[in-house]
Motif scaffolding. Structure first.
Motif, mmCIF file in Angstrom:
data_model
loop_
_atom_site.group_PDB
_atom_site.id
_atom_site.type_symbol
_atom_site.label_atom_id
_atom_site.label_comp_id
_atom_site.label_asym_id
_atom_site.label_seq_id
_atom_site.Cartn_x
_atom_site.Cartn_y
_atom_site.Cartn_z
ATOM 1 N N LYS A 28 0.825 -1.212 0.000
ATOM 2 C CA LYS A 28 0.000 0.000 0.000
ATOM 3 C C LYS A 28 0.857 1.260 0.000
ATOM 4 C CE LYS A 28 -4.100 -1.835 -0.071
ATOM 5 N NZ LYS A 28 -3.684 -3.249 -0.236
ATOM 6 N N VAL A 29 1.922 1.306 0.791
ATOM 7 C CA VAL A 29 2.723 2.529 0.842
ATOM 8 C C VAL A 29 3.454 2.771 -0.478
ATOM 9 C CG1 VAL A 29 3.006 2.377 3.345
ATOM 10 C CG2 VAL A 29 4.743 1.381 1.859
ATOM 11 N N ILE A 30 3.576 1.734 -1.300
ATOM 12 C CA ILE A 30 4.207 1.908 -2.615
ATOM 13 C C ILE A 30 3.169 2.116 -3.714
ATOM 14 C CG2 ILE A 30 5.598 0.773 -4.406
ATOM 15 C CD1 ILE A 30 7.139 -0.629 -2.211
ATOM 16 N N ASN A 31 2.125 1.309 -3.735
ATOM 17 C CA ASN A 31 1.248 1.249 -4.915
ATOM 18 C C ASN A 31 -0.167 1.780 -4.714
ATOM 19 O OD1 ASN A 31 3.207 -0.181 -6.590
ATOM 20 N ND2 ASN A 31 2.847 -1.930 -5.232
ATOM 21 N N VAL B 233 15.866 -3.007 -1.751
ATOM 22 C CA VAL B 233 15.233 -3.875 -2.749
ATOM 23 C C VAL B 233 13.877 -4.308 -2.214
ATOM 24 C CG1 VAL B 233 15.370 -6.088 -3.940
ATOM 25 C CG2 VAL B 233 17.396 -4.639 -3.749
ATOM 26 N N ASP B 234 12.833 -4.075 -3.004
ATOM 27 C CA ASP B 234 11.468 -4.387 -2.561
ATOM 28 C C ASP B 234 10.686 -4.963 -3.732
ATOM 29 O OD1 ASP B 234 8.758 -4.332 -1.692
ATOM 30 O OD2 ASP B 234 9.255 -2.778 -0.244
ATOM 31 N N ASN B 235 10.244 -6.208 -3.608
ATOM 32 C CA ASN B 235 9.538 -6.861 -4.696
ATOM 33 C C ASN B 235 8.037 -6.619 -4.677
ATOM 34 O OD1 ASN B 235 11.990 -7.756 -5.511
ATOM 35 N ND2 ASN B 235 11.434 -9.902 -5.648
ATOM 36 N N ASN B 236 7.578 -5.670 -3.843
ATOM 37 C CA ASN B 236 6.217 -5.176 -3.986
ATOM 38 C C ASN B 236 6.117 -4.134 -5.105
ATOM 39 O OD1 ASN B 236 4.448 -6.465 -1.995
ATOM 40 N ND2 ASN B 236 5.852 -5.592 -0.489
ATOM 41 N N ASP C 256 19.530 11.989 3.822
ATOM 42 C CA ASP C 256 19.377 10.537 4.005
ATOM 43 C C ASP C 256 18.553 9.977 2.844
ATOM 44 O OD1 ASP C 256 19.370 8.018 5.034
ATOM 45 O OD2 ASP C 256 18.025 8.434 6.713
ATOM 46 N N ASN C 257 19.105 10.066 1.656
ATOM 47 C CA ASN C 257 18.394 9.621 0.458
ATOM 48 C C ASN C 257 18.571 8.118 0.267
ATOM 49 O OD1 ASN C 257 17.713 12.297 -0.091
ATOM 50 N ND2 ASN C 257 19.525 12.628 -1.350
ATOM 51 N N ILE C 258 17.553 7.488 -0.310
ATOM 52 C CA ILE C 258 17.641 6.069 -0.646
ATOM 53 C C ILE C 258 17.036 5.851 -2.031
ATOM 54 C CG2 ILE C 258 17.589 5.204 1.723
ATOM 55 C CD1 ILE C 258 14.613 4.616 1.376
ATOM 56 N N ALA C 259 17.484 4.791 -2.679
ATOM 57 C CA ALA C 259 16.893 4.334 -3.938
ATOM 58 C C ALA C 259 16.160 3.033 -3.654
ATOM 59 C CB ALA C 259 17.964 4.129 -4.999
ATOM 60 N N VAL C 260 14.915 2.928 -4.123
ATOM 61 C CA VAL C 260 14.093 1.741 -3.893
ATOM 62 C C VAL C 260 13.796 1.114 -5.246
ATOM 63 C CG1 VAL C 260 12.023 0.824 -2.783
ATOM 64 C CG2 VAL C 260 13.059 2.934 -1.929
ATOM 65 N N MET C 261 14.143 -0.161 -5.402
ATOM 66 C CA MET C 261 13.961 -0.812 -6.697
ATOM 67 C C MET C 261 13.616 -2.283 -6.522
ATOM 68 S SD MET C 261 17.957 -1.006 -8.008
ATOM 69 C CE MET C 261 18.252 0.720 -7.640
ATOM 70 N N HIS C 262 13.106 -2.885 -7.592
ATOM 71 C CA HIS C 262 12.783 -4.313 -7.607
ATOM 72 C C HIS C 262 14.081 -5.123 -7.670
ATOM 73 C CE1 HIS C 262 11.027 -8.134 -9.025
ATOM 74 N NE2 HIS C 262 9.881 -7.681 -8.540
ATOM 75 N N SER C 263 14.033 -6.359 -7.193
ATOM 76 C CA SER C 263 15.249 -7.180 -7.187
ATOM 77 C C SER C 263 15.770 -7.415 -8.601
ATOM 78 C CB SER C 263 14.984 -8.522 -6.495
ATOM 79 O OG SER C 263 14.013 -9.280 -7.188
ATOM 80 N N ARG C 264 14.851 -7.520 -9.580
ATOM 81 C CA ARG C 264 15.339 -7.752 -10.941
ATOM 82 C C ARG C 264 16.144 -6.553 -11.427
ATOM 83 N NH1 ARG C 264 10.211 -7.444 -15.208
ATOM 84 N NH2 ARG C 264 10.073 -5.180 -15.361
ATOM 85 N N ARG C 265 15.801 -5.321 -11.001
ATOM 86 C CA ARG C 265 16.531 -4.132 -11.422
ATOM 87 C C ARG C 265 17.877 -4.057 -10.696
ATOM 88 N NH1 ARG C 265 16.015 -2.703 -15.891
ATOM 89 N NH2 ARG C 265 13.784 -3.087 -15.594
ATOM 90 N N TRP C 266 17.912 -4.447 -9.434
ATOM 91 C CA TRP C 266 19.151 -4.418 -8.663
ATOM 92 C C TRP C 266 20.171 -5.386 -9.259
ATOM 93 C CZ3 TRP C 266 22.514 -2.108 -5.993
ATOM 94 C CH2 TRP C 266 23.358 -2.736 -5.080
ATOM 95 N N TYR C 267 19.729 -6.585 -9.609
ATOM 96 C CA TYR C 267 20.666 -7.544 -10.185
ATOM 97 C C TYR C 267 21.069 -7.146 -11.603
ATOM 98 C CZ TYR C 267 20.283 -10.660 -6.222
ATOM 99 O OH TYR C 267 20.361 -11.186 -4.964
ATOM 100 N N TRP C 268 20.170 -6.488 -12.323
ATOM 101 C CA TRP C 268 20.509 -5.994 -13.652
ATOM 102 C C TRP C 268 21.607 -4.945 -13.568
ATOM 103 C CZ3 TRP C 268 19.145 -0.997 -15.830
ATOM 104 C CH2 TRP C 268 19.419 -0.875 -17.193
ATOM 105 N N MET C 269 21.519 -4.062 -12.564
ATOM 106 C CA MET C 269 22.554 -3.051 -12.407
ATOM 107 C C MET C 269 23.878 -3.701 -11.982
ATOM 108 S SD MET C 269 20.471 0.162 -10.707
ATOM 109 C CE MET C 269 21.760 1.342 -11.114
ATOM 110 N N GLN C 270 23.811 -4.798 -11.226
ATOM 111 C CA GLN C 270 25.030 -5.484 -10.819
ATOM 112 C C GLN C 270 25.694 -6.222 -11.982
ATOM 113 O OE1 GLN C 270 25.093 -7.706 -7.009
ATOM 114 N NE2 GLN C 270 22.968 -7.064 -6.804
#
Length: 463
Positions: free
Chosen positions: A272-275, A380-383, A322-336
């Motif tokens: 809910k807090v994301i979507n 990393v958040d898969n919601n 105190d900035n953060i980046a929030v992304m899906h796991s598929r995007r995090w591994y793609w960047m890696q």
């Protein structure tokens, strides 16, 4: 939580501490190679390295304590398996009178049809220690008198009714959930004890200051004004009705159901807090569009910097940094997966020279997963939805000031109700999990997101 789960958690924490310590050591080595080296900077970095080293020691000692406790528990379990109550033990060999040879445990002249043997088989299955002892003595007698014949004994498949399958209830596999990584990273507050709405006053028109035109003339004046930000308190709940038979004759059924309900409660809140429509992060963030038919991690990174610049431009002197980046796991591994031969022109805090970010190797849902080339932590958040865009195959990257993502929760949430009377007529037990929460990303509307065709389903091609 079981001892094994605590040990796994302790090992993860130790791995994270070791990775952090290594990063601090790398940063110290990089600092010492700097021509503009100052003693204060080295001293400060040594202190950070030493603090990280102490954290490794603390985590190591905690893990060693848990492992020692587990070893002792296993030792006691093995000892208990070899021990029967004193009242049920057979007398010691030198404590009984013997004439010639001992009588057989099961004698044909006393039990022609084998009823005693059959009763002991059933009793042993139900946990009767004395029956197990008699059966064990019988097998020893059989090996002594007919050992050659026992070598041809049939396998367990011939006794399907006696060789009972065992269920490892302590190793049950719960349904996997996305849980609440972003919600755990938000700024937490205790929900007020009463009311279904929380309000925040936002100054939308500030005062004015300017140079006085001439002496004895009026100075600048602007009436301040505020706007009320109303935030609804929401109720999340779920229920499950289970039979009384499963509770009373099952093994840990109620605990398994409650664990699943709690985890789904957390997943719903984070989703809910994301979507959530209108107020969720996805709907309030300002878009930074990345359009590309052949996207690469090197191309999306400048968009991330653009989004972070937008966050700071909105927050101005209220930015916490105190900035953060929030992304899906598929995007995090793609960047890696991206490889490169160039590096940022400006070095960044906590980033070793000639690297493009760092992976902390922490498990999903355990906090910061790593940092981007400019030092921004990654959650990393898969919601995060992966069916966005015209092709329903895009995800988004969110960039926020963590201190301006507010979440109010009851300190005791989630709570549960166990009701037996409601389902008494059908011998059911009703389990309900519920909680109240409120959130906002709009105290300062600052959030930005990277979106567009450049964030379609990633191809892991090394670019």
């Amino acid at each position: 939580m079981t001892l094994a789960e605590l040990i796994a958690q302790a090992r993860t924490a130790l791995d994270t501490a070791i990775a952090t310590r290594q990063q601090e050591q790398d940063a110290l080595m990089a600092l010492r190679s700097d021509e503009n080296l100052t003693e204060d900077a080295v001293t400060a970095q040594v202190a950070r390295r030493d603090a990280a080293d102490q954290e490794v020691t603390r985590r190591q000692e905690a893990l060693a304590g848990l492992e020692a406790e587990q070893e002792r528990e296993e030792e006691l379990a093995q000892l208990q398996a070899r021990t029967v109550p004193a009242a049920n033990r057979a007398p010691a060999y030198d404590r009984v009178h013997r004439v010639g040879a001992e009588e057989r445990t099961y004698r044909p002249d006393q039990d022609r049809r084998g009823a005693m043997f059959e009763r002991d088989v059933a009793a042993a299955f139900l946990g009767d220690y004395e029956a197990r002892d008699r059966l064990a003595r019988h097998m020893a007698e059989e090996r002594t008198e007919r050992g050659d014949q026992l070598q041809r004994a049939v396998g367990t498949g011939a006794f399907a009714g006696l060789v009972v399958p065992q269920y490892l209830t302590d190793m049950y596999a719960p349904a996997a959930q996305a849980n609440r990584p972003f919600a755990d990273a938000m700024r937490r507050h205790d929900l007020p004890a009463q009311g279904m709405q929380v309000n925040i006053s936002r100054v939308t028109t500030g005062s004015q200051v300017d140079n006085q035109a001439t002496e004895n003339t009026n100075v600048a004046e602007q009436d301040m004004d505020d706007t009320n930000l109303a935030i609804p308190v929401q109720t999340a709940a779920g229920q499950q009705t289970i039979s009384r038979q499963s509770v009373e004759r099952g093994a840990g059924v109620e605990a398994v159901v409650m664990d699943d309900l709690f985890r789904r409660y957390n997943t719903n809140l984070d989703n809910k807090v994301i979507n959530q429509a209108t107020t969720g992060l996805r709907h309030v963030a300002t878009a930074v569009t990345y359009t590309d038919a052949d996207p690469t991690a090197a191309e999306v990174y400048p968009k991330v910097i653009e989004g972070l610049a937008g966050v700071e431009a909105t927050m101005l002197d209220m930015a916490s940094g105190d900035n953060i980046a929030v992304m899906h796991s598929r995007r995090w591994y793609w960047m890696q997966n991206a490889m490169g031969s160039t590096w940022p022109l400006i070095t960044q805090p906590n980033i070793v020279a000639q690297t493009l970010g760092a992976n902390y190797a922490t498990a999903y849902g355990r906090g910061v997963r790593g940092i981007l080339p400019n030092g921004t932590p990654v959650i990393v958040d898969n919601n995060i939805a992966t069916n966005l865009g015209a092709g329903t195959n895009e995800d988004e990257i969110y960039l926020v000031d963590r201190q301006e993502c507010h979440l109010w929760e009851d300190p005791d949430a989630p709570m549960y109700i166990r009701a037996e009377q409601a389902k008494a007529a059908s011998l059911g037990v009703l389990l309900v999990v519920y909680g109240y929460f409120a959130y906002t990303h709009q105290r300062y509307p600052h959030a930005h997101k990277i979106s567009g065709t450049g964030l379609i389903t990633p191809a892991y091609t090394g670019v």
